[in-house]
Design a protein around this motif. Structure first.
Motif, PDB file in Angstrom:
ATOM      1  N   PRO A  85       0.835  -1.165  -0.035  1.00 37.33           N
ATOM      2  CA  PRO A  85      -0.021   0.134   0.082  1.00 37.33           C
ATOM      3  C   PRO A  85       0.729   1.101   0.025  1.00 37.33           C
ATOM      4  CG  PRO A  85      -0.694  -1.717   1.517  1.00 37.33           C
ATOM      5  CD  PRO A  85       0.561  -1.940   1.250  1.00 37.33           C
ATOM      6  N   PRO A  86       0.494   2.263  -0.505  1.00 41.77           N
ATOM      7  CA  PRO A  86       1.013   3.662  -0.666  1.00 41.77           C
ATOM      8  C   PRO A  86       1.304   4.242   0.731  1.00 41.77           C
ATOM      9  CG  PRO A  86      -1.071   3.941  -1.373  1.00 41.77           C
ATOM     10  CD  PRO A  86      -0.827   2.409  -1.234  1.00 41.77           C
ATOM     11  N   ASP A  87       2.523   4.988   0.956  1.00 41.61           N
ATOM     12  CA  ASP A  87       2.630   5.513   2.343  1.00 41.61           C
ATOM     13  C   ASP A  87       1.638   6.754   2.525  1.00 41.61           C
ATOM     14  OD1 ASP A  87       4.523   3.840   2.953  1.00 41.61           O
ATOM     15  OD2 ASP A  87       6.408   5.292   2.011  1.00 41.61           O
ATOM     16  N   GLY A  88       1.276   7.000   3.672  1.00 46.84           N
ATOM     17  CA  GLY A  88       0.411   8.083   4.125  1.00 46.84           C
ATOM     18  C   GLY A  88      -1.084   7.960   3.483  1.00 46.84           C
ATOM     19  N   LEU A  89      -1.337   6.906   3.546  1.00 49.67           N
ATOM     20  CA  LEU A  89      -3.012   6.421   3.252  1.00 49.67           C
ATOM     21  C   LEU A  89      -3.866   7.328   4.218  1.00 49.67           C
ATOM     22  CD1 LEU A  89      -4.376   4.815   0.647  1.00 49.67           C
ATOM     23  CD2 LEU A  89      -4.951   3.152   2.520  1.00 49.67           C
ATOM     24  N   ARG A  90      -4.760   7.885   3.826  1.00 45.61           N
ATOM     25  CA  ARG A  90      -5.613   8.662   4.633  1.00 45.61           C
ATOM     26  C   ARG A  90      -6.668   7.720   5.182  1.00 45.61           C
ATOM     27  NH1 ARG A  90      -6.217  13.325   0.296  1.00 45.61           N
ATOM     28  NH2 ARG A  90      -8.248  12.560   0.299  1.00 45.61           N
ATOM     29  N   GLU A  91      -7.558   8.393   6.257  1.00 46.39           N
ATOM     30  CA  GLU A  91      -8.394   7.584   6.716  1.00 46.39           C
ATOM     31  C   GLU A  91      -9.690   7.419   5.836  1.00 46.39           C
ATOM     32  OE1 GLU A  91      -9.527   9.035  10.401  1.00 46.39           O
ATOM     33  OE2 GLU A  91      -7.549   8.309  11.531  1.00 46.39           O
ATOM     34  N   ASP A  92      -9.904   8.362   4.955  1.00 46.48           N
ATOM     35  CA  ASP A  92     -10.999   8.551   3.981  1.00 46.48           C
ATOM     36  C   ASP A  92     -10.459   7.878   2.632  1.00 46.48           C
ATOM     37  OD1 ASP A  92      -9.527  10.500   3.278  1.00 46.48           O
ATOM     38  OD2 ASP A  92     -10.674  12.145   3.015  1.00 46.48           O
ATOM     39  N   GLU A  93      -9.698   7.066   2.471  1.00 45.68           N
ATOM     40  CA  GLU A  93      -9.000   6.667   1.344  1.00 45.68           C
ATOM     41  C   GLU A  93      -9.136   4.894   1.490  1.00 45.68           C
ATOM     42  OE1 GLU A  93      -6.116   9.996  -0.708  1.00 45.68           O
ATOM     43  OE2 GLU A  93      -5.093   8.200   0.639  1.00 45.68           O
ATOM     44  N   ALA A 137     -11.151  -4.486 -18.176  1.00 46.61           N
ATOM     45  CA  ALA A 137     -10.481  -3.619 -17.406  1.00 46.61           C
ATOM     46  C   ALA A 137      -9.900  -4.128 -16.159  1.00 46.61           C
ATOM     47  CB  ALA A 137     -11.276  -2.220 -17.075  1.00 46.61           C
ATOM     48  N   VAL A 138      -8.473  -4.051 -16.205  1.00 44.69           N
ATOM     49  CA  VAL A 138      -7.788  -4.465 -14.951  1.00 44.69           C
ATOM     50  C   VAL A 138      -6.849  -3.308 -14.310  1.00 44.69           C
ATOM     51  CG1 VAL A 138      -6.117  -6.042 -13.960  1.00 44.69           C
ATOM     52  CG2 VAL A 138      -7.624  -6.736 -15.733  1.00 44.69           C
ATOM     53  N   GLY A 139      -7.278  -2.765 -13.234  1.00 41.84           N
ATOM     54  CA  GLY A 139      -6.590  -1.721 -12.499  1.00 41.84           C
ATOM     55  C   GLY A 139      -5.590  -2.185 -11.366  1.00 41.84           C
ATOM     56  N   GLN A 140      -4.619  -1.526 -11.209  1.00 41.91           N
ATOM     57  CA  GLN A 140      -3.665  -2.124 -10.184  1.00 41.91           C
ATOM     58  C   GLN A 140      -3.340  -1.088  -9.370  1.00 41.91           C
ATOM     59  OE1 GLN A 140      -0.635  -3.914 -12.692  1.00 41.91           O
ATOM     60  NE2 GLN A 140      -1.140  -5.876 -11.750  1.00 41.91           N
ATOM     61  N   ASP A 141      -2.966  -1.115  -7.992  1.00 43.55           N
ATOM     62  CA  ASP A 141      -2.740   0.334  -6.906  1.00 43.55           C
ATOM     63  C   ASP A 141      -3.888   1.146  -7.400  1.00 43.55           C
ATOM     64  OD1 ASP A 141      -1.303   1.609  -5.260  1.00 43.55           O
ATOM     65  OD2 ASP A 141       0.275   2.228  -6.790  1.00 43.55           O
ATOM     66  N   VAL A 142      -5.051   0.728  -6.868  1.00 43.06           N
ATOM     67  CA  VAL A 142      -6.211   1.619  -7.063  1.00 43.06           C
ATOM     68  C   VAL A 142      -6.620   2.475  -5.721  1.00 43.06           C
ATOM     69  CG1 VAL A 142      -8.682   1.951  -7.845  1.00 43.06           C
ATOM     70  CG2 VAL A 142      -7.191   0.278  -8.935  1.00 43.06           C
ATOM     71  N   VAL A 143      -6.534   3.681  -5.573  1.00 43.42           N
ATOM     72  CA  VAL A 143      -6.921   4.381  -4.502  1.00 43.42           C
ATOM     73  C   VAL A 143      -8.337   5.172  -4.660  1.00 43.42           C
ATOM     74  CG1 VAL A 143      -6.218   6.279  -3.059  1.00 43.42           C
ATOM     75  CG2 VAL A 143      -4.572   4.758  -4.026  1.00 43.42           C
ATOM     76  N   SER A 144      -9.193   4.753  -3.975  1.00 44.51           N
ATOM     77  CA  SER A 144     -10.580   5.548  -3.821  1.00 44.51           C
ATOM     78  C   SER A 144     -10.518   6.620  -2.879  1.00 44.51           C
ATOM     79  CB  SER A 144     -11.621   4.510  -3.373  1.00 44.51           C
ATOM     80  OG  SER A 144     -12.902   5.079  -3.192  1.00 44.51           O
ATOM     81  N   ARG A 145     -10.720   7.663  -3.017  1.00 43.57           N
ATOM     82  CA  ARG A 145     -10.752   9.043  -2.285  1.00 43.57           C
ATOM     83  C   ARG A 145     -11.886   9.594  -2.625  1.00 43.57           C
ATOM     84  NH1 ARG A 145      -5.984  10.060  -5.467  1.00 43.57           N
ATOM     85  NH2 ARG A 145      -4.819   9.327  -3.829  1.00 43.57           N
ATOM     86  N   PRO A 146     -12.478  10.699  -1.575  1.00 43.21           N
ATOM     87  CA  PRO A 146     -13.409  11.291  -2.002  1.00 43.21           C
ATOM     88  C   PRO A 146     -13.792  12.072  -3.226  1.00 43.21           C
ATOM     89  CG  PRO A 146     -12.741  11.702   0.209  1.00 43.21           C
ATOM     90  CD  PRO A 146     -11.582  11.170  -0.394  1.00 43.21           C
ATOM     91  N   GLU A 147     -12.600  12.525  -3.628  1.00 43.32           N
ATOM     92  CA  GLU A 147     -12.687  13.324  -5.072  1.00 43.32           C
ATOM     93  C   GLU A 147     -12.817  12.388  -6.164  1.00 43.32           C
ATOM     94  OE1 GLU A 147      -8.449  13.683  -3.255  1.00 43.32           O
ATOM     95  OE2 GLU A 147     -10.533  13.710  -2.394  1.00 43.32           O
ATOM     96  N   GLY A 148     -12.605  11.088  -5.927  1.00 43.68           N
ATOM     97  CA  GLY A 148     -12.537  10.060  -6.966  1.00 43.68           C
ATOM     98  C   GLY A 148     -11.599   8.904  -6.856  1.00 43.68           C
ATOM     99  N   LEU A 149     -11.504   7.865  -8.188  1.00 42.32           N
ATOM    100  CA  LEU A 149     -10.877   6.911  -8.090  1.00 42.32           C
ATOM    101  C   LEU A 149      -9.786   7.302  -9.074  1.00 42.32           C
ATOM    102  CD1 LEU A 149     -13.585   4.071  -8.559  1.00 42.32           C
ATOM    103  CD2 LEU A 149     -11.901   4.441  -6.428  1.00 42.32           C
ATOM    104  N   VAL A 150      -8.518   6.675  -8.754  1.00 44.14           N
ATOM    105  CA  VAL A 150      -7.281   6.807  -9.475  1.00 44.14           C
ATOM    106  C   VAL A 150      -6.575   5.500  -9.468  1.00 44.14           C
ATOM    107  CG1 VAL A 150      -5.124   7.812  -9.700  1.00 44.14           C
ATOM    108  CG2 VAL A 150      -6.831   9.075  -9.105  1.00 44.14           C
ATOM    109  N   ALA A 151      -6.313   4.680 -10.708  1.00 48.29           N
ATOM    110  CA  ALA A 151      -5.596   3.657 -10.960  1.00 48.29           C
ATOM    111  C   ALA A 151      -4.165   4.015 -11.213  1.00 48.29           C
ATOM    112  CB  ALA A 151      -6.199   3.007 -12.117  1.00 48.29           C
ATOM    113  N   GLY A 152      -3.343   3.519 -10.360  1.00 46.23           N
ATOM    114  CA  GLY A 152      -1.676   3.486 -10.610  1.00 46.23           C
ATOM    115  C   GLY A 152      -1.666   3.004 -12.188  1.00 46.23           C
TER     116      GLY A 152
END
Length: 230
Positions: free
Chosen positions: A58-66, A91-106
């Motif tokens: 997991p990425p460093d600094g993962l927020r509580e709302d992520e 579609a296959v996403g890796q290193d996906v982070v869900s945050r309030p402003e949206g979803l981002v796939a690494g």
């Protein structure tokens, strides 16, 4: 403008599907208990049993709302907008982070089939496109050249050029004597050359490879840091 709105809508729709999947995972995790009561058990890796690497970090600094997911799959039989149609989308996403402003796939990989009909409609002239021998594609259409309407049959190789699906004619037949076909081929070549941009997917994906199948062009696209939803 209509195409942009449709594209934005599809990106948002894909993001909503992914966000729903993330939400269900989180809710299930919060509401359920281990199968053996309070007895602690090893927590399985999110990639265990998928055949993918299980050492994702997991990425460093993962927020509580992520929420972080090592990988995420999405399958759709058909994806359609006002200006685009795709079949058998995976579609296959890796290193996906869900945050309030949206979803981002690494990293995001998408495989999809562009139906022949979609490209033929874009080409115009009553075009018909079909698979040909040797991994090539054949285009049949009516063109106006030298003051006459000609029914042209062109067969060419399929390639990727500057992120576009390209079919470059190798043989062009307009019927009639060979000398007439040879003289006219150069004139009608541009009418049977395909240069297609694959639309209806999140921005940042780049076309990597295309192969011809019986039902259309099978495309592979990849990208990094892809926003799945605004």
């Amino acid at each position: 403008m209509e195409w942009k709105r449709a594209k934005d809508w599809l990106i948002g729709a894909v993001g909503m599907v992914l966000a729903l999947g993330v939400a269900l995972v989180v809710l299930w995790w919060a509401a359920s208990d281990p199968a053996n009561g309070n007895e602690a058990e090893p927590v399985p890796s999110p990639t265990q049993g998928t055949g993918r690497p299980t050492d994702a970090v997991p990425p460093d600094g993962l927020r509580e709302d992520e929420v972080w997911l090592a990988d995420l799959d999405l399958d759709a039989g058909t994806v359609m907008t006002a200006g685009s149609l795709l079949h058998d989308v995976r579609a296959v996403g890796q290193d996906v982070v869900s945050r309030p402003e949206g979803l981002v796939a690494g990293r995001l990989t998408v495989d999809a089939t562009v139906p022949f009909e979609v490209v033929a409609q874009e080409l115009g002239g009553g075009s018909v496109i079909r698979a040909a021998d040797g991994g090539q594609a054949t285009v049949v259409r009516t063109v106006e050249a030298l003051g006459r309407e000609l029914r042209v049959t062109a067969t060419g190789t399929v390639d990727v050029e500057e992120g576009r699906l390209v079919v470059d004619p190798r043989s062009i037949d307009i019927g009639g004597p060979d000398f007439l076909s040879d003289a006219t081929a150069a004139v009608v070549r541009r009418f049977v050359t395909i240069e297609h941009d694959i639309e209806g997917l999140p921005e940042g994906l780049v076309l990597q490879d295309v192969v011809v199948r019986v039902d259309g062009f099978r495309a592979n696209l990849r990208g990094e840091d892809i926003e799945l939803a605004p």
